[in-house]
Write a protein that holds these residues in place. Sequence first.
Motif, PDB file in Angstrom:
ATOM      1  N   ASP A  73      42.837  57.771 -70.794  1.00 35.35           N
ATOM      2  CA  ASP A  73      42.330  59.098 -70.449  1.00 35.35           C
ATOM      3  C   ASP A  73      43.337  60.175 -70.838  1.00 35.35           C
ATOM      4  O   ASP A  73      42.984  61.200 -71.434  1.00 35.35           O
ATOM      5  CB  ASP A  73      42.034  59.116 -68.941  1.00 35.35           C
ATOM      6  CG  ASP A  73      41.714  60.494 -68.406  1.00 35.35           C
ATOM      7  OD1 ASP A  73      41.272  61.341 -69.200  1.00 35.35           O
ATOM      8  OD2 ASP A  73      41.898  60.717 -67.190  1.00 35.35           O
ATOM      9  N   THR A  83      42.920  63.083 -73.489  1.00 35.15           N
ATOM     10  CA  THR A  83      43.027  64.500 -73.106  1.00 35.15           C
ATOM     11  C   THR A  83      43.816  65.264 -74.156  1.00 35.15           C
ATOM     12  O   THR A  83      43.439  66.376 -74.550  1.00 35.15           O
ATOM     13  CB  THR A  83      43.721  64.634 -71.724  1.00 35.15           C
ATOM     14  OG1 THR A  83      42.951  63.915 -70.772  1.00 35.15           O
ATOM     15  CG2 THR A  83      43.827  66.076 -71.286  1.00 35.15           C
ATOM     16  N   THR A 114      36.124  65.454 -66.648  1.00 31.46           N
ATOM     17  CA  THR A 114      37.439  64.929 -67.003  1.00 31.46           C
ATOM     18  C   THR A 114      38.546  65.866 -66.525  1.00 31.46           C
ATOM     19  O   THR A 114      38.446  67.077 -66.694  1.00 31.46           O
ATOM     20  CB  THR A 114      37.567  64.739 -68.529  1.00 31.46           C
ATOM     21  OG1 THR A 114      37.257  65.969 -69.143  1.00 31.46           O
ATOM     22  CG2 THR A 114      36.640  63.664 -69.045  1.00 31.46           C
ATOM     23  N   TYR A 151      36.548  59.315 -74.609  1.00 34.50           N
ATOM     24  CA  TYR A 151      37.177  60.016 -73.490  1.00 34.50           C
ATOM     25  C   TYR A 151      36.510  59.663 -72.159  1.00 34.50           C
ATOM     26  O   TYR A 151      37.156  59.219 -71.216  1.00 34.50           O
ATOM     27  CB  TYR A 151      37.053  61.510 -73.776  1.00 34.50           C
ATOM     28  CG  TYR A 151      37.927  62.444 -72.983  1.00 34.50           C
ATOM     29  CD1 TYR A 151      38.921  61.982 -72.133  1.00 34.50           C
ATOM     30  CD2 TYR A 151      37.761  63.822 -73.101  1.00 34.50           C
ATOM     31  CE1 TYR A 151      39.718  62.872 -71.434  1.00 34.50           C
ATOM     32  CE2 TYR A 151      38.553  64.708 -72.404  1.00 34.50           C
ATOM     33  CZ  TYR A 151      39.531  64.226 -71.568  1.00 34.50           C
ATOM     34  OH  TYR A 151      40.312  65.107 -70.881  1.00 34.50           O
ATOM     35  N   SER A 152      35.175  59.855 -72.133  1.00 34.89           N
ATOM     36  CA  SER A 152      34.471  59.801 -70.855  1.00 34.89           C
ATOM     37  C   SER A 152      34.504  58.417 -70.211  1.00 34.89           C
ATOM     38  O   SER A 152      34.616  58.305 -68.994  1.00 34.89           O
ATOM     39  CB  SER A 152      33.006  60.215 -71.058  1.00 34.89           C
ATOM     40  OG  SER A 152      32.950  61.408 -71.767  1.00 34.89           O
ATOM     41  N   VAL A 196      37.636  57.655 -68.154  1.00 32.79           N
ATOM     42  CA  VAL A 196      37.696  58.520 -66.974  1.00 32.79           C
ATOM     43  C   VAL A 196      36.778  57.990 -65.875  1.00 32.79           C
ATOM     44  O   VAL A 196      37.181  57.863 -64.711  1.00 32.79           O
ATOM     45  CB  VAL A 196      37.282  59.961 -67.357  1.00 32.79           C
ATOM     46  CG1 VAL A 196      37.188  60.843 -66.130  1.00 32.79           C
ATOM     47  CG2 VAL A 196      38.255  60.540 -68.356  1.00 32.79           C
TER      48      VAL A 196
END
Lengths: 686, 169
Positions: A169, A173, A284, A435-436, A439
Amino acid sequence: MSDPQKPWLHGRKPGDRRVRVERPHSAFFRYTGPGTLVARESASAPHTTSGRLVERIRHVLFGRRLSIHEEANERLSKKKALAIFSSDPISSSAYATEEILRVLVLAGAAVLLVSLPIAIAVAVLLAVVSLSYRQIVRAYPSGGGDYAVARRNLPRMASLVVAAALLLDYVMTVAVSTASASEQVISAVPGLADFQVAIAVVAIVLITLGNMRGLSESGNIFAIPTYLFVGSALLMIAVGVFRIVVNGESAPPPSPLPGAPALPEMLGVLLLIRAFASGSVALTGIEAVANGVPAFKPPEPKNAAATLAAVAVILAVLFVGITFVAYSFGVVPIDDPIRKTVISQVAAVIYGDGSVGFYLFQTFTALILFLAANTSYNAFPRLAAILARDGYMPRQFSFRGDRLAFSSGIVVLSIVALILLIAFGGDTHALIPLYSVGVFVAFTIGQSGMIFHWLREKPDGWRRGLAINLLGCSMTGIVAVVVLIAKAPTSLLVAIVIPILVVVMLFIHRQYKASAEHLAVRPDAVFAAPRRDERVIVPIPGINRAVIQAVNVGRSIAPDVRAVLISDEPEEAAEIRERWERQLPDVPLVLVESPYRALVGPMLAYLHVLDETWPHDKEYPVTFVVIPEYVARNWWERILYNQSANRLRRALIGRPHTVVVGVPYRRDEDPDAERVPEARHKPPAS
Amino acid sequence: MSDQKQRVPFRKAVLGLNGGPTDELVIHLGCQLAKVGNAELVAIHVIEVDWRHELSEELTTANDTASALLDMAEIIAESYKVRLTGDLLQAREVAAAIVDEAIEVGADAIIIGLPYRQRFGGDFAIGDSIPYIFQNAPCEVIVVREAVASSADRQTGSGQLVASGGGTR
């Protein structure tokens, strides 16, 4: 013992004498008590010219070394904490709306209306997740977030999955935020379109350097861009809503719809789910507050919970507001001919394309996105350091550099983020599926840890907390699965990377555990001096001052000293032997002829033979291999000398009951040494 | 009036440290006063050598303790951003060594500490060193007496005496 070196100082009266006591330590150390010294900065100063040059460069790049006593322990007020912790979650409002619209345009202009309910659904999810994190903040005021919760309440494997997901994550970011920031810059200045990846790369390099210098997140400088973005975005939404509701302004989306396929997809459940999964990227960074509770002013949990609520409200307002204004003015993502982000188009509509307000807003947006990337530089190295202390990552991740920053974590984070950024061509939309998933995996496991926490501890009001975390766990779990499926195949990469990371962490832990068990000594054991035979072997290239010095060191270690000459020239070896027996009669010389011209192999074989001839009923002796070394004065001299010594040392590392002793001969220490001309010069220890 | 306002307490002062409970008070006061006039401080600790030993004999244990004391003074001075140099001396008479060193370094003030203690619960004891410095120092002398409460705390065990020898025997 009186010291004749100390001169007496005479006082005004006869007999009033005093002696000044030198304190040679004071340049390098400070006493903090008898037998306890603390090193000063000068103790770490390099002594060579090249070392000083490197130090100078490091000083320019990273700043002066900081002492551990200089670590700032500033506690954050709610106002400041809001700015610092919100940059990551709030910045996601800059691209979350766009992610929804990118899915919906596939079904044509008519379905863009659905973007608003989807944004509201994501906001509801945000509310539930924030409520769940408020429980974590209150239950674990020492911070640590999901990893701390999982480690305390769940099996080891679950906490490692959380750790892996969080590490991923944080990397994402950095990659996503810098990519998006770069896109905001391009949207404002289309002429820079060719440099999109380069801008993001330069940003990451600069942020890395800043963090290597020990850039603190607590500075006011970080609060300013966040408040500027929030203020200008709220103003933009307010003006937009006023124009839509009061003036009745609106605009249809462009026709044909950019990015729409020739045959639009039907608006089915799958498309809605994909749009929702894309929009959920807005969440996020919401965990940032839970990770940093100890940074708040007391009462820490109360202040952190209030800040978390404020962050969630601001994020929800911005996200839904931007989505509403974008829909009303028919804004959709444009990639051709030049990429224009949704938020930049909304700003262009409200503030006027090319106006000062537009450029300012784009600047604030890019700044908050860079700032969001910077938050990972605080979180990733700290989590890596915690994992290193727990034995799941290499120990160097827990060491702090000259500027008190966890340098290894910072460098690794930057390298991985740069690789991802370049591999995905700096495309935010392409990066977001990665990304998601991580998270939401972390969210889900963290919430499930809280469920076990409530069931085990059962404090006052535990049923309410349990209900909130159950709801949060269920919703984030469902979203994690939805995102994983809806964003396949890219998202499946995460499903591969996280288990790999977990396996690596388990492997590292097993290695450390095994070595720790091997090295451990019983606390009640008393260790007497060993009674073990010792012998000294001095490998020699000939007779020179360095060899004599090494032999003398060998004599001080044990009485059993022998020199070993490995030679491929029998005549020269015979000459050396003759000289040796004459000049060092008490040290036997073993001559090993090496017709195959090898050095290391015959030496190891000789040591092996020595061991084999040792009486079997006696413990093997400790063999000291004393290697004469000629100390090079310049960097280029290092190439000329000690190559054989280095090879031999490398070969002996790890050999049982063998100690390698390097005896350096320094020319400077013996400046008056008589120069002896020799007909055949042999290098000292080449 | 303006002369009075601009008058700095001193340009160079000697801090007499004895390893006792008033040392920190002396250092802090010295630093605060030095900061006003950008003055320089010389922290002195004198190891008293009795007649059984040579004056120049190396007294390792005492040196370690004294070094720790002077290093502490340097650390405190750094926190005030005040220039301070540590000076470790061995002498037969502590007070004489402080006065002589103050003269040699050109100090215009000597700051020393006075722990509040009573002899057998009776008269207040000032020791020998302070009267000597009063009588012989050519410069100003500032004596810092610790608070009575601190003394009482120390006697109940909360304080810590570090070493012997110094300005307030």
